[in-house]
Motif scaffolding. Structure first.
Motif, PDB file in Angstrom:
ATOM      1  N   GLY A 180       0.844  -1.136   0.139  1.00  0.00           N
ATOM      2  CA  GLY A 180      -0.102  -0.167   0.095  1.00  0.00           C
ATOM      3  C   GLY A 180       0.840   1.168  -0.105  1.00  0.00           C
ATOM      4  O   GLY A 180       2.051   1.181   0.154  1.00  0.00           O
ATOM      5  N   GLN A 181       0.121   2.448  -0.194  1.00  0.00           N
ATOM      6  CA  GLN A 181       0.933   3.680  -0.336  1.00  0.00           C
ATOM      7  C   GLN A 181       1.569   3.846   1.220  1.00  0.00           C
ATOM      8  O   GLN A 181       0.789   3.669   2.230  1.00  0.00           O
ATOM      9  CB  GLN A 181       0.175   4.714  -0.770  1.00  0.00           C
ATOM     10  N   ARG A 182       2.583   4.593   1.372  1.00  0.00           N
ATOM     11  CA  ARG A 182       3.251   4.999   2.611  1.00  0.00           C
ATOM     12  C   ARG A 182       2.803   6.229   2.920  1.00  0.00           C
ATOM     13  O   ARG A 182       2.462   6.387   4.312  1.00  0.00           O
ATOM     14  CB  ARG A 182       4.778   4.999   2.374  1.00  0.00           C
ATOM     15  N   TYR A 183       2.413   7.286   2.231  1.00  0.00           N
ATOM     16  CA  TYR A 183       2.426   8.718   2.487  1.00  0.00           C
ATOM     17  C   TYR A 183       0.984   9.129   1.833  1.00  0.00           C
ATOM     18  O   TYR A 183       0.565   8.815   0.785  1.00  0.00           O
ATOM     19  CB  TYR A 183       3.477   9.694   2.047  1.00  0.00           C
ATOM     20  N   HIS A 185      -3.035   9.435   3.241  1.00  0.00           N
ATOM     21  CA  HIS A 185      -4.385   8.517   3.226  1.00  0.00           C
ATOM     22  C   HIS A 185      -5.435   9.556   3.565  1.00  0.00           C
ATOM     23  O   HIS A 185      -5.219  10.605   4.267  1.00  0.00           O
ATOM     24  CB  HIS A 185      -4.233   7.514   4.231  1.00  0.00           C
ATOM     25  N   THR A 206      -2.457  -2.042   5.720  1.00  0.00           N
ATOM     26  CA  THR A 206      -1.124  -1.447   5.045  1.00  0.00           C
ATOM     27  C   THR A 206      -0.143  -0.873   5.660  1.00  0.00           C
ATOM     28  O   THR A 206       0.941  -0.494   5.141  1.00  0.00           O
ATOM     29  CB  THR A 206      -1.637  -0.685   3.695  1.00  0.00           C
ATOM     30  N   LEU A 221       0.984   4.506   9.445  1.00  0.00           N
ATOM     31  CA  LEU A 221       0.771   5.098   8.070  1.00  0.00           C
ATOM     32  C   LEU A 221       1.182   6.392   8.467  1.00  0.00           C
ATOM     33  O   LEU A 221       0.890   7.044   9.593  1.00  0.00           O
ATOM     34  CB  LEU A 221      -0.588   5.032   7.803  1.00  0.00           C
ATOM     35  N   THR A 478     -12.838   4.932  -4.591  1.00  0.00           N
ATOM     36  CA  THR A 478     -12.425   3.831  -5.075  1.00  0.00           C
ATOM     37  C   THR A 478     -13.573   2.854  -5.474  1.00  0.00           C
ATOM     38  O   THR A 478     -13.448   2.373  -6.629  1.00  0.00           O
ATOM     39  CB  THR A 478     -11.257   2.959  -4.158  1.00  0.00           C
TER      40      THR A 478
END
Length: 505
Positions: A180-183, A185, A206, A221, A478
């Motif tokens: 998943g994306q790190r930065y 949300h 994630t 996160l 989404t």
């Protein structure tokens, strides 16, 4: 013979000495007590914030250090009364424990206390009973009382160990982390309870595992925005409640946000104190006055971070929040009014999303309503309540909540997601087949809440249309864009087969 305290669990959170007295300071800074004692006058000094998360570690450490014969529990602050952790510990020694279940239905030893506190069943009953019988527990209501008592107990002379050291390891279950994306949300919900479930689900799915300076791990996160749109004035608590706080706790917590408090040595600040008087001025009142004078101002800001000089108004030292532990997690608050709606945005440098965020969010919502009501009472502006937004630079769960978080998610996440109303700020998209001089094609009409079409997309390639819509509406949900992909592929297939297309609503 000198015997130093050896904590097996959370060792970096404990000051260790050679005495036979352990001091639990609750929310009082442990360093303030330590500097008033000699090393031989204490065996261990540590804080206790949560009954459900801290007593398990303390009990295990005491069973491993049977030379400890005395326990001093400092029950001195408003935060101690609010969290109830030290009271639960006192009740363990005074009233005992019994067979029970945690709120998640896990069998455990349940402390006989109005404040919920649990001990793992891995520790046998006879060991817990021996611990209670062998350690003399004292309550202190101030730092001075705790220090005086510790010095008196140190004069009693050395006593023999009450047992051989007993080791009861903790069972660790590390989560499986998906890519998943790190930065960056964004999570939105109508209520704080709904948003909280979505937050812990996102982190557990994630979030990156990282070690902490507190002898454990977090799942984290970075830069998480949580948006709460419709929290009711009386606050929503689900039935049965899965939140880590209840209404009684909230009633005690909200004054820590709204009200000032005098400074006392060793006592941690409250957010209300930081906003009301720490810098020599009442920032909440300044924001109210600012907005009454300039209702659309973008400069109604409250600062809680002390760079080193503001605290001279409150305490004798001039240390910066960069220079010591215990600096505020909540650092800034912005209040905005747009189109008659008041919103509040709060920034946290570090945020325990499991144990702290629900109370943080409800306290901030109470502050948002307090400012709204004050403006209404003192001016012509009768504003509506807009969203509450929190920005957490480090949004994390501590490892001692992983299992509980998993159980809460398993019990409630699917139901909450399935009960959504499918409203998307990007609007609705009507898909149909049409034709012009160039032939047949897919036509997509974007219609927001106003009911008036704002954009049109056309073509014969479903993938290109999805990309075009996503690029034009980057905030589209989404699930919504997934639905559009399915429908556009159906429409493209109908073009090829010359069949009728009907959009599935």
């Amino acid at each position: 013979m000198e015997r130093y305290y050896k904590p097996l669990y959370k060792p970096n959170q404990v000051f260790c000495g050679s005495g036979q007295t352990a001091i639990v300071t609750g929310w009082t800074l442990k360093s303030t007590v330590k500097k008033k004692l000699e090393e031989h006058e204490y065996g261990a000094i540590g804080q206790l914030y949560s009954a459900t998360r801290g007593i398990n570690f303390l009990v295990r450490n005491l069973l491993w250090n049977p030379h400890i014969r005395f326990l001093i529990v400092v029950n001195a602050t408003r935060e101690d009364k609010n969290s109830g952790a030290v009271q639960c510990l006192l009740n363990f020694f005074r009233q005992g424990f019994e067979d029970g279940e945690s709120e998640e239905g896990v069998k455990c030893w349940k402390i006989k206390s109005k404040v919920l506190g649990y001990i793992d069943l891995e520790i046998p009953l006879e060991n817990l009973q021996l611990l209670r019988e062998s350690i003399k527990c004292h309550e202190a209501t101030s730092i001075t009382e705790a220090v005086t008592l510790a010095k008196e107990l140190a004069e009693l002379g050395e006593k023999p160990e009450w047992a051989t050291p007993a080791l009861f390891p903790l069972v660790e279950n590390l989560p499986t982390v998906l890519p998943g994306q790190r930065y960056g949300h964004r999570i939105e919900g109508k209520t704080i309870a709904e948003t909280w479930i979505k937050i812990i689900h996102r982190i557990k799915t994630t979030g990156v595992l990282r070690p902490t300076g507190y002898d454990g791990q977090v799942q984290e996160l970075i830069n998480l925005m949580a948006v709460v749109t419709d929290e009711p004035p009386e606050f929503f608590f689900p039935e049965p409640s899965y939140l880590p706080i209840d209404r009684d706790f909230l009633e005690q917590y909200i004054p820590q946000i709204l009200e000032d408090a005098p400074y006392h040595e060793g006592i941690k600040y409250t957010y209300g104190q930081r906003m009301r008087s720490w810098f020599g001025r009442d920032q909440i009142e300044q924001v109210i006055a600012k907005l009454i004078n300039e209702i659309d101002a973008a400069s109604a800001v409250i600062n809680l971070w002390d760079s080193g000089c503001g605290n001279l108004f409150q305490r004798p030292d001039s240390s910066s929040d960069h220079e010591h532990s215990g600096s505020p997690c909540l650092t800034n608050i912005w209040v905005r009014v747009v189109d008659g709606e008041i919103s509040l945005t709060a920034t946290f440098r570090s945020n325990d999303m499991f144990g702290a965020w629900p109370a943080n969010a409800m306290g901030l919502r109470a502050l948002q309503r307090y400012i709204r009501d004050a403006i209404a009472q003192r001016s012509k502006y009768n504003l509506t309540m807009g969203p509450l937004v929190t920005l957490s630079q480090s949004a994390h769960l501590y490892d001692d909540t992983f299992e509980t978080a998993d159980r809460v998610i398993a019990a409630h996440y699917d139901r909450i997601c399935n009960s959504r109303d499918y409203f998307d700020p990007a609007g609705n998209f009507v898909i149909e087949l049409t034709s012009d001089e160039h032939g047949e094609k897919i036509l997509v009409t974007q219609i927001p809440g106003s009911g008036k079409a704002v954009s049109y997309y056309s073509g014969v390639n479903a993938v290109k249309l999805v990309r075009e819509i996503a690029a034009a509406s980057p905030a589209i949900q989404t699930e919504h864009i997934g639905y559009l992909g399915v429908e556009l592929q159906k429409a493209a297939q109908c073009l090829k087969t010359q069949t009728t297309y009907t959009q599935d609503l």
